[in-house]
Design a protein around this motif. Sequence first.
Motif, PDB file in Angstrom:
ATOM      1  N   GLN A   1      32.774  27.563  41.704  1.00 12.47           N
ATOM      2  CA  GLN A   1      33.566  26.748  40.777  1.00 12.47           C
ATOM      3  C   GLN A   1      32.692  25.593  40.329  1.00 12.47           C
ATOM      4  O   GLN A   1      32.326  24.745  41.130  1.00 12.47           O
ATOM      5  CB  GLN A   1      34.848  26.249  41.467  1.00 12.47           C
ATOM      6  CG  GLN A   1      35.728  25.440  40.559  1.00 12.47           C
ATOM      7  CD  GLN A   1      37.021  25.026  41.237  1.00 12.47           C
ATOM      8  OE1 GLN A   1      37.605  25.760  42.010  1.00 12.47           O
ATOM      9  NE2 GLN A   1      37.482  23.826  40.944  1.00 12.47           N
ATOM     10  N   LYS A   2      32.354  25.585  39.056  1.00 11.86           N
ATOM     11  CA  LYS A   2      31.365  24.645  38.538  1.00 11.86           C
ATOM     12  C   LYS A   2      31.830  23.183  38.544  1.00 11.86           C
ATOM     13  O   LYS A   2      31.068  22.281  38.865  1.00 11.86           O
ATOM     14  CB  LYS A   2      31.014  25.058  37.104  1.00 11.86           C
ATOM     15  CG  LYS A   2      29.935  24.230  36.455  1.00 11.86           C
ATOM     16  CD  LYS A   2      29.614  24.774  35.082  1.00 11.86           C
ATOM     17  CE  LYS A   2      29.742  23.687  34.061  1.00 11.86           C
ATOM     18  NZ  LYS A   2      29.543  24.114  32.707  1.00 11.86           N
TER      19      LYS A   2
ATOM     20  N   VAL B   1      40.006  33.960  37.942  1.00  8.96           N
ATOM     21  CA  VAL B   1      40.508  32.602  37.689  1.00  8.96           C
ATOM     22  C   VAL B   1      39.304  31.706  37.430  1.00  8.96           C
ATOM     23  O   VAL B   1      38.186  32.001  37.852  1.00  8.96           O
ATOM     24  CB  VAL B   1      41.345  32.050  38.878  1.00  8.96           C
ATOM     25  CG1 VAL B   1      42.583  32.891  39.106  1.00  8.96           C
ATOM     26  CG2 VAL B   1      40.534  31.947  40.143  1.00  8.96           C
ATOM     27  N   ASP B   2      39.539  30.606  36.719  1.00  9.69           N
ATOM     28  CA  ASP B   2      38.407  29.719  36.430  1.00  9.69           C
ATOM     29  C   ASP B   2      38.551  28.350  37.082  1.00  9.69           C
ATOM     30  O   ASP B   2      37.786  27.439  36.796  1.00  9.69           O
ATOM     31  CB  ASP B   2      38.172  29.576  34.931  1.00  9.69           C
ATOM     32  CG  ASP B   2      39.392  29.095  34.175  1.00  9.69           C
ATOM     33  OD1 ASP B   2      39.356  29.155  32.948  1.00  9.69           O
ATOM     34  OD2 ASP B   2      40.371  28.678  34.809  1.00  9.69           O
ATOM     35  N   GLY B   3      39.522  28.203  37.968  1.00  8.19           N
ATOM     36  CA  GLY B   3      39.676  26.952  38.685  1.00  8.19           C
ATOM     37  C   GLY B   3      40.732  27.078  39.759  1.00  8.19           C
ATOM     38  O   GLY B   3      41.463  28.075  39.814  1.00  8.19           O
ATOM     39  N   THR B   4      40.806  26.068  40.597  1.00  9.55           N
ATOM     40  CA  THR B   4      41.781  26.061  41.677  1.00  9.55           C
ATOM     41  C   THR B   4      42.459  24.710  41.764  1.00  9.55           C
ATOM     42  O   THR B   4      41.964  23.715  41.233  1.00  9.55           O
ATOM     43  CB  THR B   4      41.119  26.342  43.043  1.00  9.55           C
ATOM     44  OG1 THR B   4      40.190  25.291  43.329  1.00  9.55           O
ATOM     45  CG2 THR B   4      40.423  27.673  43.062  1.00  9.55           C
TER      46      THR B   4
ATOM     47  N   LEU C   1      37.435  33.445  41.897  1.00  5.27           N
ATOM     48  CA  LEU C   1      36.562  32.510  41.183  1.00  5.27           C
ATOM     49  C   LEU C   1      35.223  33.180  40.853  1.00  5.27           C
ATOM     50  O   LEU C   1      34.713  33.065  39.738  1.00  5.27           O
ATOM     51  CB  LEU C   1      36.299  31.258  42.032  1.00  5.27           C
ATOM     52  CG  LEU C   1      37.427  30.247  42.125  1.00  5.27           C
ATOM     53  CD1 LEU C   1      37.183  29.295  43.286  1.00  5.27           C
ATOM     54  CD2 LEU C   1      37.579  29.491  40.821  1.00  5.27           C
ATOM     55  N   GLN C   2      34.685  33.868  41.825  1.00  2.86           N
ATOM     56  CA  GLN C   2      33.376  34.510  41.676  1.00  2.86           C
ATOM     57  C   GLN C   2      33.375  35.565  40.570  1.00  2.86           C
ATOM     58  O   GLN C   2      32.412  35.686  39.819  1.00  2.86           O
ATOM     59  CB  GLN C   2      32.995  35.137  43.014  1.00  2.86           C
ATOM     60  CG  GLN C   2      31.585  35.661  43.095  1.00  2.86           C
ATOM     61  CD  GLN C   2      31.279  36.155  44.507  1.00  2.86           C
ATOM     62  OE1 GLN C   2      32.098  36.827  45.129  1.00  2.86           O
ATOM     63  NE2 GLN C   2      30.115  35.793  45.006  1.00  2.86           N
ATOM     64  N   THR C   3      34.471  36.303  40.456  1.00  4.59           N
ATOM     65  CA  THR C   3      34.540  37.393  39.477  1.00  4.59           C
ATOM     66  C   THR C   3      35.147  36.970  38.153  1.00  4.59           C
ATOM     67  O   THR C   3      35.227  37.776  37.224  1.00  4.59           O
ATOM     68  CB  THR C   3      35.352  38.566  40.050  1.00  4.59           C
ATOM     69  OG1 THR C   3      36.672  38.112  40.378  1.00  4.59           O
ATOM     70  CG2 THR C   3      34.678  39.162  41.277  1.00  4.59           C
ATOM     71  N   GLY C   4      35.596  35.716  38.045  1.00  4.53           N
ATOM     72  CA  GLY C   4      36.156  35.238  36.792  1.00  4.53           C
ATOM     73  C   GLY C   4      37.622  35.567  36.577  1.00  4.53           C
ATOM     74  O   GLY C   4      38.155  35.365  35.494  1.00  4.53           O
TER      75      GLY C   4
END
Length: 85
Positions: free
Chosen positions: A49-50, A30-33, A25-28
């Motif tokens: 994760q915004k 993946v953009d979600g979980t 998530l931190q490195t982009g």
Amino acid sequence: MLEEEIRALGGVPQVMAFSEVYQALQTGVVDGTENPISNFYTQKMNEVQKDLTLTEHATWAIRWSFNKKFWDGLPPTCAARSSRR
């Protein structure tokens, strides 16, 4: 099953070790979980994760396990006992 569910919603599932998710998530990578809300906070995913959507899509899959002594100690009117299959 969850992979197919994510695909059906238009996502591209990435299966990885849970220990790698925060960094992904931190490195982009993946953009979600797909996680219960408890993991979102205890694993500090809220830092990287915004957004968070509460869908309750997997509540059917949650199972509770009890030892027999605990189970037998529940009152007969307990919802868990009355729904036992």
